[in-house]
Design a protein around this motif. Structure first.
Motif, PDB file in Angstrom:
ATOM      1  N   SER A 155       0.839  -1.211   0.000  1.00  0.00           N
ATOM      2  CA  SER A 155       0.000   0.000   0.000  1.00  0.00           C
ATOM      3  C   SER A 155       0.865   1.249   0.000  1.00  0.00           C
ATOM      4  O   SER A 155       0.611   2.191  -0.767  1.00  0.00           O
ATOM      5  N   ASP A 156       1.883   1.277   0.856  1.00  0.00           N
ATOM      6  CA  ASP A 156       2.769   2.436   0.943  1.00  0.00           C
ATOM      7  C   ASP A 156       3.519   2.670  -0.368  1.00  0.00           C
ATOM      8  O   ASP A 156       3.612   3.794  -0.858  1.00  0.00           O
ATOM      9  N   VAL A 157       4.054   1.596  -0.937  1.00  0.00           N
ATOM     10  CA  VAL A 157       4.821   1.698  -2.181  1.00  0.00           C
ATOM     11  C   VAL A 157       3.931   2.217  -3.313  1.00  0.00           C
ATOM     12  O   VAL A 157       4.331   3.108  -4.069  1.00  0.00           O
ATOM     13  N   LEU A 158       2.722   1.688  -3.415  1.00  0.00           N
ATOM     14  CA  LEU A 158       1.812   2.108  -4.477  1.00  0.00           C
ATOM     15  C   LEU A 158       1.314   3.539  -4.249  1.00  0.00           C
ATOM     16  O   LEU A 158       1.146   4.302  -5.198  1.00  0.00           O
TER      17      LEU A 158
ATOM     18  N   GLY B  83      -0.173   7.656 -10.942  1.00  0.00           N
ATOM     19  CA  GLY B  83      -1.375   8.472 -10.823  1.00  0.00           C
ATOM     20  C   GLY B  83      -2.629   7.697 -10.454  1.00  0.00           C
ATOM     21  O   GLY B  83      -3.714   8.260 -10.433  1.00  0.00           O
ATOM     22  N   ARG B  84      -2.502   6.425 -10.168  1.00  0.00           N
ATOM     23  CA  ARG B  84      -3.666   5.610  -9.784  1.00  0.00           C
ATOM     24  C   ARG B  84      -3.661   5.365  -8.277  1.00  0.00           C
ATOM     25  O   ARG B  84      -2.629   5.129  -7.686  1.00  0.00           O
ATOM     26  N   SER B  85      -4.849   5.388  -7.724  1.00  0.00           N
ATOM     27  CA  SER B  85      -5.015   5.025  -6.333  1.00  0.00           C
ATOM     28  C   SER B  85      -5.437   3.555  -6.305  1.00  0.00           C
ATOM     29  O   SER B  85      -6.485   3.204  -6.847  1.00  0.00           O
ATOM     30  N   ILE B  86      -4.605   2.719  -5.714  1.00  0.00           N
ATOM     31  CA  ILE B  86      -4.860   1.274  -5.690  1.00  0.00           C
ATOM     32  C   ILE B  86      -4.974   0.818  -4.244  1.00  0.00           C
ATOM     33  O   ILE B  86      -4.073   1.049  -3.437  1.00  0.00           O
TER      34      ILE B  86
ATOM     35  N   ALA C 148      -1.919 -10.920  -3.127  1.00  0.00           N
ATOM     36  CA  ALA C 148      -2.457  -9.609  -2.761  1.00  0.00           C
ATOM     37  C   ALA C 148      -3.745  -9.371  -3.539  1.00  0.00           C
ATOM     38  O   ALA C 148      -3.777  -9.515  -4.760  1.00  0.00           O
ATOM     39  N   PHE C 149      -4.797  -9.000  -2.826  1.00  0.00           N
ATOM     40  CA  PHE C 149      -6.084  -8.690  -3.439  1.00  0.00           C
ATOM     41  C   PHE C 149      -6.173  -7.175  -3.553  1.00  0.00           C
ATOM     42  O   PHE C 149      -6.186  -6.467  -2.544  1.00  0.00           O
ATOM     43  N   VAL C 150      -6.195  -6.686  -4.797  1.00  0.00           N
ATOM     44  CA  VAL C 150      -6.107  -5.253  -5.072  1.00  0.00           C
ATOM     45  C   VAL C 150      -7.305  -4.765  -5.881  1.00  0.00           C
ATOM     46  O   VAL C 150      -7.956  -5.542  -6.588  1.00  0.00           O
ATOM     47  N   LEU C 151      -7.553  -3.462  -5.763  1.00  0.00           N
ATOM     48  CA  LEU C 151      -8.637  -2.844  -6.525  1.00  0.00           C
ATOM     49  C   LEU C 151      -8.298  -1.377  -6.765  1.00  0.00           C
ATOM     50  O   LEU C 151      -8.045  -0.636  -5.818  1.00  0.00           O
ATOM     51  N   PRO C 152      -8.267  -0.963  -8.045  1.00  0.00           N
ATOM     52  CA  PRO C 152      -8.057   0.461  -8.306  1.00  0.00           C
ATOM     53  C   PRO C 152      -9.285   1.256  -7.887  1.00  0.00           C
ATOM     54  O   PRO C 152     -10.403   0.730  -7.891  1.00  0.00           O
ATOM     55  N   LEU C 153      -9.062   2.514  -7.519  1.00  0.00           N
ATOM     56  CA  LEU C 153     -10.150   3.382  -7.100  1.00  0.00           C
ATOM     57  C   LEU C 153     -11.230   3.413  -8.173  1.00  0.00           C
ATOM     58  O   LEU C 153     -10.942   3.592  -9.348  1.00  0.00           O
ATOM     59  N   GLY C 154     -12.455   3.212  -7.763  1.00  0.00           N
ATOM     60  CA  GLY C 154     -13.575   3.204  -8.696  1.00  0.00           C
ATOM     61  C   GLY C 154     -13.772   1.870  -9.391  1.00  0.00           C
ATOM     62  O   GLY C 154     -14.739   1.691 -10.125  1.00  0.00           O
ATOM     63  N   GLY C 155     -12.846   0.938  -9.193  1.00  0.00           N
ATOM     64  CA  GLY C 155     -12.982  -0.387  -9.796  1.00  0.00           C
ATOM     65  C   GLY C 155     -12.771  -0.418 -11.300  1.00  0.00           C
ATOM     66  O   GLY C 155     -13.096  -1.404 -11.959  1.00  0.00           O
TER      67      GLY C 155
ATOM     68  N   ASP D  42     -10.503  -0.345 -14.859  1.00  0.00           N
ATOM     69  CA  ASP D  42      -9.217  -0.797 -15.413  1.00  0.00           C
ATOM     70  C   ASP D  42      -8.521  -1.827 -14.518  1.00  0.00           C
ATOM     71  O   ASP D  42      -7.295  -1.817 -14.388  1.00  0.00           O
ATOM     72  N   VAL D  43      -9.292  -2.710 -13.934  1.00  0.00           N
ATOM     73  CA  VAL D  43      -8.723  -3.720 -13.031  1.00  0.00           C
ATOM     74  C   VAL D  43      -7.690  -4.573 -13.767  1.00  0.00           C
ATOM     75  O   VAL D  43      -6.593  -4.812 -13.249  1.00  0.00           O
ATOM     76  N   GLU D  44      -8.017  -5.022 -14.965  1.00  0.00           N
ATOM     77  CA  GLU D  44      -7.091  -5.890 -15.717  1.00  0.00           C
ATOM     78  C   GLU D  44      -5.788  -5.167 -16.051  1.00  0.00           C
ATOM     79  O   GLU D  44      -4.718  -5.761 -15.974  1.00  0.00           O
ATOM     80  N   VAL D  45      -5.872  -3.888 -16.415  1.00  0.00           N
ATOM     81  CA  VAL D  45      -4.672  -3.102 -16.736  1.00  0.00           C
ATOM     82  C   VAL D  45      -3.780  -3.009 -15.496  1.00  0.00           C
ATOM     83  O   VAL D  45      -2.559  -3.193 -15.581  1.00  0.00           O
ATOM     84  N   VAL D  46      -4.382  -2.752 -14.348  1.00  0.00           N
ATOM     85  CA  VAL D  46      -3.628  -2.634 -13.103  1.00  0.00           C
ATOM     86  C   VAL D  46      -3.007  -3.986 -12.724  1.00  0.00           C
ATOM     87  O   VAL D  46      -1.836  -4.049 -12.334  1.00  0.00           O
ATOM     88  N   LEU D  47      -3.768  -5.067 -12.851  1.00  0.00           N
ATOM     89  CA  LEU D  47      -3.231  -6.394 -12.523  1.00  0.00           C
ATOM     90  C   LEU D  47      -2.043  -6.733 -13.418  1.00  0.00           C
ATOM     91  O   LEU D  47      -1.026  -7.260 -12.947  1.00  0.00           O
ATOM     92  N   GLU D  48      -2.150  -6.432 -14.712  1.00  0.00           N
ATOM     93  CA  GLU D  48      -1.043  -6.698 -15.636  1.00  0.00           C
ATOM     94  C   GLU D  48       0.187  -5.881 -15.245  1.00  0.00           C
ATOM     95  O   GLU D  48       1.309  -6.391 -15.264  1.00  0.00           O
ATOM     96  N   ALA D  49      -0.019  -4.612 -14.898  1.00  0.00           N
ATOM     97  CA  ALA D  49       1.103  -3.748 -14.507  1.00  0.00           C
ATOM     98  C   ALA D  49       1.757  -4.254 -13.219  1.00  0.00           C
ATOM     99  O   ALA D  49       2.985  -4.271 -13.107  1.00  0.00           O
ATOM    100  N   LEU D  50       0.953  -4.653 -12.246  1.00  0.00           N
ATOM    101  CA  LEU D  50       1.513  -5.182 -11.000  1.00  0.00           C
ATOM    102  C   LEU D  50       2.296  -6.465 -11.260  1.00  0.00           C
ATOM    103  O   LEU D  50       3.388  -6.660 -10.706  1.00  0.00           O
ATOM    104  N   ASN D  51       1.764  -7.321 -12.111  1.00  0.00           N
ATOM    105  CA  ASN D  51       2.467  -8.560 -12.428  1.00  0.00           C
ATOM    106  C   ASN D  51       3.756  -8.294 -13.199  1.00  0.00           C
ATOM    107  O   ASN D  51       4.755  -8.984 -12.990  1.00  0.00           O
TER     108      ASN D  51
END
Length: 129
Positions: A26-29, A41-44, A60-67, A69-78
């Protein structure tokens, strides 16, 4: 003789390590330490981190603010999981940094489904009787 834990849930150590990983991620993101255009620029929200019994895998179970572009965020995290693993490894006092896996946090979806269910007149009638 080794103890076998069947259906007992996570140990205190698993819960403690999972929470430390959750806070670190959470802190890193939040600070934007990972330089990826799909993350900047995303709140995750990191809702929960579950660790395997041997602490070698952390999901880690994550969710971008507003839910959105979840797939885009998951791909970036991976894509950045190696760098995230190094950061987590520095923050923890474990012998090995756990392998990180990222999944969409569906907790909020389940809460909405439960609200809809309880709003159903048939269900609310049964609950109040």
């Amino acid at each position: 003789m080794a103890k076998h834990r069947h259906n007992e849930g996570p140990s205190q150590r698993q819960l403690r390590v999972g929470e430390l990983i959750r806070r670190t991620l959470s802190d890193v993101l939040m600070r934007g330490d990972i330089h990826d255009p799909d993350l900047s620029g995303r709140s995750i929200t990191v809702g929960e981190v579950r660790t395997s019994p041997d602490l070698k895998v952390a999901t880690a179970f994550v969710l971008p603010l507003g839910g959105r572009d979840v797939e885009v965020v998951l791909e970036a995290l991976n894509r950045n999981r190696g760098e995230l693993r190094r950061v987590v490894g520095k923050a923890l006092t474990l012998k090995f940094a756990p392998e990180l896996r990222f999944r969409a946090d569906e907790t909020f979806d389940r809460i909405d489904e439960a609200r809809e269910l309880f709003a159903d007149p048939k269900v609310s009638r049964d609950v109040t009787e």
